[in-house]
Design a protein around this motif. Structure first.
Motif, PDB file in Angstrom:
ATOM      1  N   ALA A  51       0.859  -1.190   0.000  1.00 10.28           N
ATOM      2  CA  ALA A  51       0.000   0.000   0.000  1.00 10.28           C
ATOM      3  C   ALA A  51       0.888   1.230   0.000  1.00 10.28           C
ATOM      4  O   ALA A  51       2.070   1.163   0.377  1.00 10.28           O
ATOM      5  CB  ALA A  51      -0.926   0.007   1.210  1.00 10.28           C
ATOM      6  N   GLY A  52       0.323   2.365  -0.425  1.00  6.88           N
ATOM      7  CA  GLY A  52       1.121   3.580  -0.460  1.00  6.88           C
ATOM      8  C   GLY A  52       0.301   4.820  -0.748  1.00  6.88           C
ATOM      9  O   GLY A  52      -0.930   4.766  -0.878  1.00  6.88           O
ATOM     10  N   LEU A  53       0.993   5.936  -0.854  1.00  6.73           N
ATOM     11  CA  LEU A  53       0.403   7.241  -1.161  1.00  6.73           C
ATOM     12  C   LEU A  53       1.095   7.826  -2.381  1.00  6.73           C
ATOM     13  O   LEU A  53       2.280   7.569  -2.619  1.00  6.73           O
ATOM     14  CB  LEU A  53       0.567   8.190   0.031  1.00  6.73           C
ATOM     15  CG  LEU A  53      -0.065   7.762   1.359  1.00  6.73           C
ATOM     16  CD1 LEU A  53       0.351   8.731   2.466  1.00  6.73           C
ATOM     17  CD2 LEU A  53      -1.586   7.700   1.250  1.00  6.73           C
ATOM     18  N   HIS A  54       0.332   8.634  -3.150  1.00  2.01           N
ATOM     19  CA  HIS A  54       0.939   9.283  -4.311  1.00  2.01           C
ATOM     20  C   HIS A  54       0.362  10.681  -4.521  1.00  2.01           C
ATOM     21  O   HIS A  54      -0.734  11.004  -4.053  1.00  2.01           O
ATOM     22  CB  HIS A  54       0.787   8.427  -5.571  1.00  2.01           C
ATOM     23  CG  HIS A  54      -0.630   8.131  -5.962  1.00  2.01           C
ATOM     24  ND1 HIS A  54      -0.987   7.043  -6.711  1.00  2.01           N
ATOM     25  CD2 HIS A  54      -1.797   8.771  -5.713  1.00  2.01           C
ATOM     26  CE1 HIS A  54      -2.278   7.031  -6.922  1.00  2.01           C
ATOM     27  NE2 HIS A  54      -2.794   8.084  -6.327  1.00  2.01           N
ATOM     28  N   LEU A  55       1.142  11.487  -5.220  1.00  2.07           N
ATOM     29  CA  LEU A  55       0.739  12.818  -5.666  1.00  2.07           C
ATOM     30  C   LEU A  55       0.992  12.911  -7.163  1.00  2.07           C
ATOM     31  O   LEU A  55       1.909  12.268  -7.681  1.00  2.07           O
ATOM     32  CB  LEU A  55       1.538  13.905  -4.942  1.00  2.07           C
ATOM     33  CG  LEU A  55       1.297  14.084  -3.444  1.00  2.07           C
ATOM     34  CD1 LEU A  55       2.316  15.070  -2.863  1.00  2.07           C
ATOM     35  CD2 LEU A  55      -0.119  14.571  -3.187  1.00  2.07           C
ATOM     36  N   GLY A  56       0.165  13.719  -7.848  1.00  2.00           N
ATOM     37  CA  GLY A  56       0.357  13.810  -9.281  1.00  2.00           C
ATOM     38  C   GLY A  56      -0.332  15.008  -9.898  1.00  2.00           C
ATOM     39  O   GLY A  56      -0.851  15.892  -9.200  1.00  2.00           O
ATOM     40  N   TYR A  57      -0.302  15.007 -11.221  1.00  3.55           N
ATOM     41  CA  TYR A  57      -0.906  16.113 -11.978  1.00  3.55           C
ATOM     42  C   TYR A  57      -1.688  15.538 -13.142  1.00  3.55           C
ATOM     43  O   TYR A  57      -1.181  14.713 -13.921  1.00  3.55           O
ATOM     44  CB  TYR A  57       0.186  17.044 -12.487  1.00  3.55           C
ATOM     45  CG  TYR A  57      -0.342  18.355 -13.013  1.00  3.55           C
ATOM     46  CD1 TYR A  57      -0.756  19.353 -12.138  1.00  3.55           C
ATOM     47  CD2 TYR A  57      -0.457  18.579 -14.380  1.00  3.55           C
ATOM     48  CE1 TYR A  57      -1.250  20.563 -12.614  1.00  3.55           C
ATOM     49  CE2 TYR A  57      -0.943  19.781 -14.862  1.00  3.55           C
ATOM     50  CZ  TYR A  57      -1.348  20.769 -13.977  1.00  3.55           C
ATOM     51  OH  TYR A  57      -1.840  21.960 -14.453  1.00  3.55           O
ATOM     52  N   GLY A  58      -2.958  15.970 -13.266  1.00  4.78           N
ATOM     53  CA  GLY A  58      -3.789  15.613 -14.402  1.00  4.78           C
ATOM     54  C   GLY A  58      -3.704  16.707 -15.451  1.00  4.78           C
ATOM     55  O   GLY A  58      -3.796  17.894 -15.120  1.00  4.78           O
ATOM     56  N   PHE A  59      -3.545  16.323 -16.714  1.00  2.00           N
ATOM     57  CA  PHE A  59      -3.357  17.329 -17.764  1.00  2.00           C
ATOM     58  C   PHE A  59      -4.012  16.867 -19.062  1.00  2.00           C
ATOM     59  O   PHE A  59      -4.367  15.699 -19.222  1.00  2.00           O
ATOM     60  CB  PHE A  59      -1.861  17.590 -17.990  1.00  2.00           C
ATOM     61  CG  PHE A  59      -1.085  16.382 -18.440  1.00  2.00           C
ATOM     62  CD1 PHE A  59      -0.832  16.159 -19.788  1.00  2.00           C
ATOM     63  CD2 PHE A  59      -0.609  15.464 -17.517  1.00  2.00           C
ATOM     64  CE1 PHE A  59      -0.118  15.039 -20.198  1.00  2.00           C
ATOM     65  CE2 PHE A  59       0.111  14.349 -17.919  1.00  2.00           C
ATOM     66  CZ  PHE A  59       0.351  14.137 -19.268  1.00  2.00           C
ATOM     67  N   SER A  60      -4.160  17.832 -19.972  1.00  2.00           N
ATOM     68  CA  SER A  60      -4.755  17.566 -21.287  1.00  2.00           C
ATOM     69  C   SER A  60      -6.108  16.882 -21.168  1.00  2.00           C
ATOM     70  O   SER A  60      -6.452  16.012 -21.973  1.00  2.00           O
ATOM     71  CB  SER A  60      -3.814  16.721 -22.156  1.00  2.00           C
ATOM     72  OG  SER A  60      -2.603  17.403 -22.374  1.00  2.00           O
ATOM     73  N   THR A  67     -22.490  21.149 -26.376  1.00  2.00           N
ATOM     74  CA  THR A  67     -22.870  22.067 -27.455  1.00  2.00           C
ATOM     75  C   THR A  67     -21.918  21.950 -28.638  1.00  2.00           C
ATOM     76  O   THR A  67     -21.914  22.807 -29.528  1.00  2.00           O
ATOM     77  CB  THR A  67     -22.843  23.524 -26.943  1.00  2.00           C
ATOM     78  OG1 THR A  67     -21.495  23.874 -26.580  1.00  2.00           O
ATOM     79  CG2 THR A  67     -23.755  23.694 -25.749  1.00  2.00           C
ATOM     80  N   GLY A  68     -21.116  20.928 -28.631  1.00  2.00           N
ATOM     81  CA  GLY A  68     -20.119  20.772 -29.684  1.00  2.00           C
ATOM     82  C   GLY A  68     -18.771  21.334 -29.290  1.00  2.00           C
ATOM     83  O   GLY A  68     -17.791  21.155 -30.009  1.00  2.00           O
ATOM     84  N   GLY A  69     -18.722  22.018 -28.155  1.00  2.00           N
ATOM     85  CA  GLY A  69     -17.464  22.566 -27.667  1.00  2.00           C
ATOM     86  C   GLY A  69     -16.751  21.590 -26.739  1.00  2.00           C
ATOM     87  O   GLY A  69     -17.236  20.497 -26.454  1.00  2.00           O
ATOM     88  N   SER A  70     -15.594  22.031 -26.262  1.00  2.00           N
ATOM     89  CA  SER A  70     -14.793  21.167 -25.404  1.00  2.00           C
ATOM     90  C   SER A  70     -14.193  21.983 -24.271  1.00  2.00           C
ATOM     91  O   SER A  70     -13.771  23.118 -24.471  1.00  2.00           O
ATOM     92  CB  SER A  70     -13.676  20.513 -26.221  1.00  2.00           C
ATOM     93  OG  SER A  70     -12.872  19.700 -25.409  1.00  2.00           O
ATOM     94  N   ILE A  71     -14.169  21.400 -23.088  1.00  2.00           N
ATOM     95  CA  ILE A  71     -13.593  22.045 -21.908  1.00  2.00           C
ATOM     96  C   ILE A  71     -12.260  21.358 -21.597  1.00  2.00           C
ATOM     97  O   ILE A  71     -12.217  20.153 -21.350  1.00  2.00           O
ATOM     98  CB  ILE A  71     -14.528  21.926 -20.696  1.00  2.00           C
ATOM     99  CG1 ILE A  71     -15.908  22.510 -21.024  1.00  2.00           C
ATOM    100  CG2 ILE A  71     -13.924  22.604 -19.476  1.00  2.00           C
ATOM    101  CD1 ILE A  71     -16.964  22.214 -19.959  1.00  2.00           C
ATOM    102  N   GLY A  72     -11.203  22.114 -21.617  1.00  2.00           N
ATOM    103  CA  GLY A  72      -9.903  21.575 -21.247  1.00  2.00           C
ATOM    104  C   GLY A  72      -9.731  21.601 -19.731  1.00  2.00           C
ATOM    105  O   GLY A  72     -10.074  22.593 -19.076  1.00  2.00           O
ATOM    106  N   THR A  73      -9.237  20.522 -19.171  1.00  2.00           N
ATOM    107  CA  THR A  73      -9.081  20.439 -17.714  1.00  2.00           C
ATOM    108  C   THR A  73      -7.657  20.038 -17.341  1.00  2.00           C
ATOM    109  O   THR A  73      -6.967  19.338 -18.082  1.00  2.00           O
ATOM    110  CB  THR A  73     -10.048  19.414 -17.096  1.00  2.00           C
ATOM    111  OG1 THR A  73      -9.762  18.116 -17.609  1.00  2.00           O
ATOM    112  CG2 THR A  73     -11.495  19.785 -17.404  1.00  2.00           C
ATOM    113  N   ASP A  74      -7.245  20.499 -16.150  1.00  2.00           N
ATOM    114  CA  ASP A  74      -5.984  20.064 -15.559  1.00  2.00           C
ATOM    115  C   ASP A  74      -6.015  20.383 -14.072  1.00  2.00           C
ATOM    116  O   ASP A  74      -6.921  21.056 -13.587  1.00  2.00           O
ATOM    117  CB  ASP A  74      -4.768  20.712 -16.238  1.00  2.00           C
ATOM    118  CG  ASP A  74      -4.803  22.241 -16.167  1.00  2.00           C
ATOM    119  OD1 ASP A  74      -5.642  22.803 -15.426  1.00  2.00           O
ATOM    120  OD2 ASP A  74      -3.992  22.890 -16.839  1.00  2.00           O
TER     121      ASP A  74
END
Length: 219
Positions: A51-60, A67-74
């Motif tokens: 078992a363990g712990l982690h940190l990270g980054y979500g991107f792209s 509505t045909g559009g897109s939302i970029g998240t990070d």
């Protein structure tokens, strides 16, 4: 009487003279030397629970807005992981789960997408290239709790998205029980119907990439 006394004294004298010779004939046996205690070196293995712990980054990240559009998240994320592995030679395989709290979000000026809780259940398979380095691939099911909010009104809808995740990484032993980890995963959370003001029911899909660094303990 004197004759008996002289005979007894003669016998004692003979025995006294014979004793050293008899003692010299006794072979002294030294006790065997104790055998040295040889401790076997512990066998290095990745098998067992951990078992363990982690940190990270979500991107792209990419969330459709209906509505045909897109939302970029990070955004940043952190959580816990745990699993069980077996080992056959250099081949290591098992199952792992993780749960995370994240700050992954984004907006297109009309709608804001926000994910706070996500997790996965995955199979793992890899190769111990040395006793201390394990390279692995991983794939399985993933889920997130996604909220879509209309920025102008604050109206929102929330759904649980379920899809798949795939990636790979490396575990490196710091001690026989403690290891460090680096991992990359791509996750597609599939699509769900959201009810959005001005749009009605919209089919929203969500995906992202992430990298994490962690530390774990083998039990």
């Amino acid at each position: 009487m004197q004759t008996k006394t002289r005979f007894a004294l003669s016998a004692v004298a003979v025995l006294a003279m014979a004793a050293p010779a008899m003692a010299a004939d006794v072979v002294y046996q030294e006790p065997p030397a104790p055998q040295p205690i040889i401790e076997s070196a512990p066998v290095s293995s990745w098998a067992g629970p951990y078992a363990g712990l982690h940190l990270g980054y979500g991107f792209s990240g990419d969330v459709s807005d209906g509505t045909g559009g897109s939302i970029g998240t990070d955004g940043w994320l952190g959580g816990a992981f745990g699993g069980f592995q077996m080992q056959n030679g250099q081949f290591v395989y098992g199952i792992e789960g993780d749960v995370n709290y994240s700050g992954v979000d984004g907006t297109d000026g009309t709608f804001t997408a926000r994910s706070r809780i996500d997790g996965s259940l995955r199979g793992r398979a890899g190769v111990a290239v040395t006793d201390d380095i394990l390279l692995y691939g991983t794939a399985g099911i993933a889920a997130e709790r996604l909220r879509i909010t209309e920025d102008a009104t604050g109206n929102r809808d929330t759904n649980t998205m379920i899809g798949y995740t795939v990636g790979g990484g490396a575990d490196v032993k710091l001690t026989e029980q403690v290891f460090a980890r680096g991992e990359y995963r791509y996750t597609d959370y599939g699509s769900q119907d959201f009810t959005l003001p001005g749009v009605g029911t919209a089919d929203i899909d969500s995906s992202n990439h992430r990298v994490t660094m962690g530390i774990g303990i083998k039990f």
